[in-house]
Motif scaffolding. Sequence first.
Motif, PDB file in Angstrom:
ATOM      1  N   TRP A   1       0.810  -1.215   0.000  1.00  0.00           N
ATOM      2  CA  TRP A   1       0.000   0.000   0.000  1.00  0.00           C
ATOM      3  C   TRP A   1       0.846   1.269   0.000  1.00  0.00           C
ATOM      4  O   TRP A   1       0.316   2.354  -0.103  1.00  0.00           O
ATOM      5  CB  TRP A   1      -0.950  -0.002   1.196  1.00  0.00           C
ATOM      6  CG  TRP A   1      -1.961  -1.093   1.076  1.00  0.00           C
ATOM      7  CD1 TRP A   1      -3.137  -1.059   0.382  1.00  0.00           C
ATOM      8  CD2 TRP A   1      -1.871  -2.395   1.627  1.00  0.00           C
ATOM      9  NE1 TRP A   1      -3.782  -2.263   0.468  1.00  0.00           N
ATOM     10  CE2 TRP A   1      -3.024  -3.105   1.229  1.00  0.00           C
ATOM     11  CE3 TRP A   1      -0.924  -3.057   2.411  1.00  0.00           C
ATOM     12  CZ2 TRP A   1      -3.255  -4.426   1.606  1.00  0.00           C
ATOM     13  CZ3 TRP A   1      -1.154  -4.367   2.782  1.00  0.00           C
ATOM     14  CH2 TRP A   1      -2.312  -5.039   2.371  1.00  0.00           C
ATOM     15  N   GLY A   2       2.151   1.123   0.060  1.00  0.00           N
ATOM     16  CA  GLY A   2       3.053   2.276   0.042  1.00  0.00           C
ATOM     17  C   GLY A   2       3.291   2.833  -1.354  1.00  0.00           C
ATOM     18  O   GLY A   2       3.905   3.886  -1.515  1.00  0.00           O
ATOM     19  N   ARG A   3       2.825   2.114  -2.354  1.00  0.00           N
ATOM     20  CA  ARG A   3       2.964   2.562  -3.749  1.00  0.00           C
ATOM     21  C   ARG A   3       1.594   2.552  -4.404  1.00  0.00           C
ATOM     22  O   ARG A   3       0.892   1.539  -4.351  1.00  0.00           O
ATOM     23  CB  ARG A   3       3.894   1.639  -4.533  1.00  0.00           C
ATOM     24  CG  ARG A   3       5.322   1.793  -4.180  1.00  0.00           C
ATOM     25  CD  ARG A   3       6.197   0.896  -5.068  1.00  0.00           C
ATOM     26  NE  ARG A   3       7.566   1.333  -4.925  1.00  0.00           N
ATOM     27  CZ  ARG A   3       8.173   2.167  -5.759  1.00  0.00           C
ATOM     28  NH1 ARG A   3       7.545   2.596  -6.824  1.00  0.00           N
ATOM     29  NH2 ARG A   3       9.412   2.538  -5.556  1.00  0.00           N
ATOM     30  N   GLY A   4       1.252   3.662  -5.019  1.00  0.00           N
ATOM     31  CA  GLY A   4      -0.013   3.733  -5.748  1.00  0.00           C
ATOM     32  C   GLY A   4      -1.213   3.341  -4.919  1.00  0.00           C
ATOM     33  O   GLY A   4      -2.171   2.783  -5.451  1.00  0.00           O
ATOM     34  N   PHE A   5      -1.151   3.592  -3.616  1.00  0.00           N
ATOM     35  CA  PHE A   5      -2.227   3.266  -2.678  1.00  0.00           C
ATOM     36  C   PHE A   5      -2.545   1.768  -2.663  1.00  0.00           C
ATOM     37  O   PHE A   5      -3.607   1.361  -2.228  1.00  0.00           O
ATOM     38  CB  PHE A   5      -3.493   4.062  -2.989  1.00  0.00           C
ATOM     39  CG  PHE A   5      -3.354   5.523  -2.668  1.00  0.00           C
ATOM     40  CD1 PHE A   5      -3.838   6.036  -1.479  1.00  0.00           C
ATOM     41  CD2 PHE A   5      -2.735   6.390  -3.560  1.00  0.00           C
ATOM     42  CE1 PHE A   5      -3.700   7.382  -1.176  1.00  0.00           C
ATOM     43  CE2 PHE A   5      -2.599   7.730  -3.263  1.00  0.00           C
ATOM     44  CZ  PHE A   5      -3.072   8.228  -2.065  1.00  0.00           C
ATOM     45  N   GLY A   6      -1.625   0.953  -3.183  1.00  0.00           N
ATOM     46  CA  GLY A   6      -1.863  -0.483  -3.245  1.00  0.00           C
ATOM     47  C   GLY A   6      -2.840  -0.879  -4.331  1.00  0.00           C
ATOM     48  O   GLY A   6      -3.196  -2.046  -4.457  1.00  0.00           O
ATOM     49  N   LEU A   7      -3.263   0.100  -5.129  1.00  0.00           N
ATOM     50  CA  LEU A   7      -4.282  -0.158  -6.153  1.00  0.00           C
ATOM     51  C   LEU A   7      -3.728  -0.136  -7.574  1.00  0.00           C
ATOM     52  O   LEU A   7      -4.210  -0.880  -8.435  1.00  0.00           O
ATOM     53  CB  LEU A   7      -5.404   0.891  -6.036  1.00  0.00           C
ATOM     54  CG  LEU A   7      -6.124   0.945  -4.690  1.00  0.00           C
ATOM     55  CD1 LEU A   7      -7.059   2.144  -4.641  1.00  0.00           C
ATOM     56  CD2 LEU A   7      -6.873  -0.351  -4.445  1.00  0.00           C
ATOM     57  N   VAL A   8      -2.730   0.702  -7.810  1.00  0.00           N
ATOM     58  CA  VAL A   8      -2.197   0.879  -9.165  1.00  0.00           C
ATOM     59  C   VAL A   8      -1.618  -0.422  -9.703  1.00  0.00           C
ATOM     60  O   VAL A   8      -1.730  -0.715 -10.896  1.00  0.00           O
ATOM     61  CB  VAL A   8      -1.163   2.034  -9.200  1.00  0.00           C
ATOM     62  CG1 VAL A   8      -0.495   2.151 -10.558  1.00  0.00           C
ATOM     63  CG2 VAL A   8      -1.825   3.344  -8.809  1.00  0.00           C
ATOM     64  N   GLN A   9      -1.051  -1.245  -8.822  1.00  0.00           N
ATOM     65  CA  GLN A   9      -0.428  -2.492  -9.269  1.00  0.00           C
ATOM     66  C   GLN A   9      -1.414  -3.476  -9.888  1.00  0.00           C
ATOM     67  O   GLN A   9      -1.014  -4.423 -10.550  1.00  0.00           O
ATOM     68  CB  GLN A   9       0.312  -3.151  -8.115  1.00  0.00           C
ATOM     69  CG  GLN A   9      -0.584  -3.680  -7.035  1.00  0.00           C
ATOM     70  CD  GLN A   9       0.209  -4.221  -5.868  1.00  0.00           C
ATOM     71  OE1 GLN A   9       1.424  -4.128  -5.830  1.00  0.00           O
ATOM     72  NE2 GLN A   9      -0.480  -4.806  -4.921  1.00  0.00           N
ATOM     73  N   PHE A  10      -2.702  -3.245  -9.706  1.00  0.00           N
ATOM     74  CA  PHE A  10      -3.705  -4.095 -10.348  1.00  0.00           C
ATOM     75  C   PHE A  10      -3.902  -3.733 -11.819  1.00  0.00           C
ATOM     76  O   PHE A  10      -4.486  -4.488 -12.576  1.00  0.00           O
ATOM     77  CB  PHE A  10      -5.049  -4.017  -9.615  1.00  0.00           C
ATOM     78  CG  PHE A  10      -5.004  -4.589  -8.227  1.00  0.00           C
ATOM     79  CD1 PHE A  10      -4.613  -5.899  -8.005  1.00  0.00           C
ATOM     80  CD2 PHE A  10      -5.339  -3.803  -7.139  1.00  0.00           C
ATOM     81  CE1 PHE A  10      -4.568  -6.425  -6.726  1.00  0.00           C
ATOM     82  CE2 PHE A  10      -5.303  -4.319  -5.857  1.00  0.00           C
ATOM     83  CZ  PHE A  10      -4.912  -5.638  -5.646  1.00  0.00           C
ATOM     84  N   PHE A  11      -3.418  -2.558 -12.205  1.00  0.00           N
ATOM     85  CA  PHE A  11      -3.611  -2.078 -13.576  1.00  0.00           C
ATOM     86  C   PHE A  11      -2.318  -2.022 -14.380  1.00  0.00           C
ATOM     87  O   PHE A  11      -2.359  -2.052 -15.606  1.00  0.00           O
ATOM     88  CB  PHE A  11      -4.260  -0.687 -13.552  1.00  0.00           C
ATOM     89  CG  PHE A  11      -5.538  -0.659 -12.768  1.00  0.00           C
ATOM     90  CD1 PHE A  11      -6.702  -1.197 -13.290  1.00  0.00           C
ATOM     91  CD2 PHE A  11      -5.587  -0.129 -11.499  1.00  0.00           C
ATOM     92  CE1 PHE A  11      -7.887  -1.196 -12.572  1.00  0.00           C
ATOM     93  CE2 PHE A  11      -6.760  -0.111 -10.761  1.00  0.00           C
ATOM     94  CZ  PHE A  11      -7.911  -0.653 -11.297  1.00  0.00           C
ATOM     95  N   VAL A  12      -1.192  -1.885 -13.691  1.00  0.00           N
ATOM     96  CA  VAL A  12       0.122  -1.849 -14.349  1.00  0.00           C
ATOM     97  C   VAL A  12       1.075  -2.733 -13.552  1.00  0.00           C
ATOM     98  O   VAL A  12       0.776  -3.131 -12.424  1.00  0.00           O
ATOM     99  CB  VAL A  12       0.684  -0.402 -14.429  1.00  0.00           C
ATOM    100  CG1 VAL A  12      -0.230   0.495 -15.252  1.00  0.00           C
ATOM    101  CG2 VAL A  12       0.914   0.186 -13.059  1.00  0.00           C
ATOM    102  N   ALA A  13       2.227  -3.013 -14.135  1.00  0.00           N
ATOM    103  CA  ALA A  13       3.218  -3.841 -13.444  1.00  0.00           C
ATOM    104  C   ALA A  13       3.701  -3.154 -12.170  1.00  0.00           C
ATOM    105  O   ALA A  13       3.705  -1.924 -12.073  1.00  0.00           O
ATOM    106  CB  ALA A  13       4.402  -4.106 -14.371  1.00  0.00           C
TER     107      ALA A  13
END
Length: 169
Positions: A64-76
């Motif tokens: 959750w320290g990167r992209g609110f833990g959400l961005v990784q579901f859409f990009v690497a």
Amino acid sequence: MAAAGVQVVPKWERKARIFLCVFGLVLSVYALHVELSREGNPDYRAMCDLGESVSCSKVFTSRWGRGFGLVQFFVAKDSPLNQPNSVLGIIFYTLQMGLGLSLSKKAALLLVLSSWVSVAGSLYLASILAFVLGDFCMVCVSTYIINFALLFTNVKRRKAIGGKKEKAG
């Protein structure tokens, strides 16, 4: 010189904005420093790491320290779009400071809207902090408080410069 029909914001508002934005920037830069230091050296111990359940580096290096833990579901995970939350904080506080220089109604609206987004993000991350990570992060909680204070300041500014629409009679 203020334009006709636009009131000058109170002096306290400018001082509060500068204090809050500078403090937010300092905390965001520190958070980025801790995260990058921890990535380079897993044994790095930050000043804000006071114990097992009071550890900012544990929070910053979590999912959750990167992209609110959400961005990784859409990009690497290692995508340039999946930035540390602290980078988003640096951008946010810089924009708040810059937009705060303008006395326009549009700037006042953008300040309020971006503050609502930051407060929503703060509430989301606070719930992750408390209920998922079971940690207390002094840096994180401080930024949440700053975000709420900026929202209050921005709502006051919007009202002061006439951003409140009057109902047509």
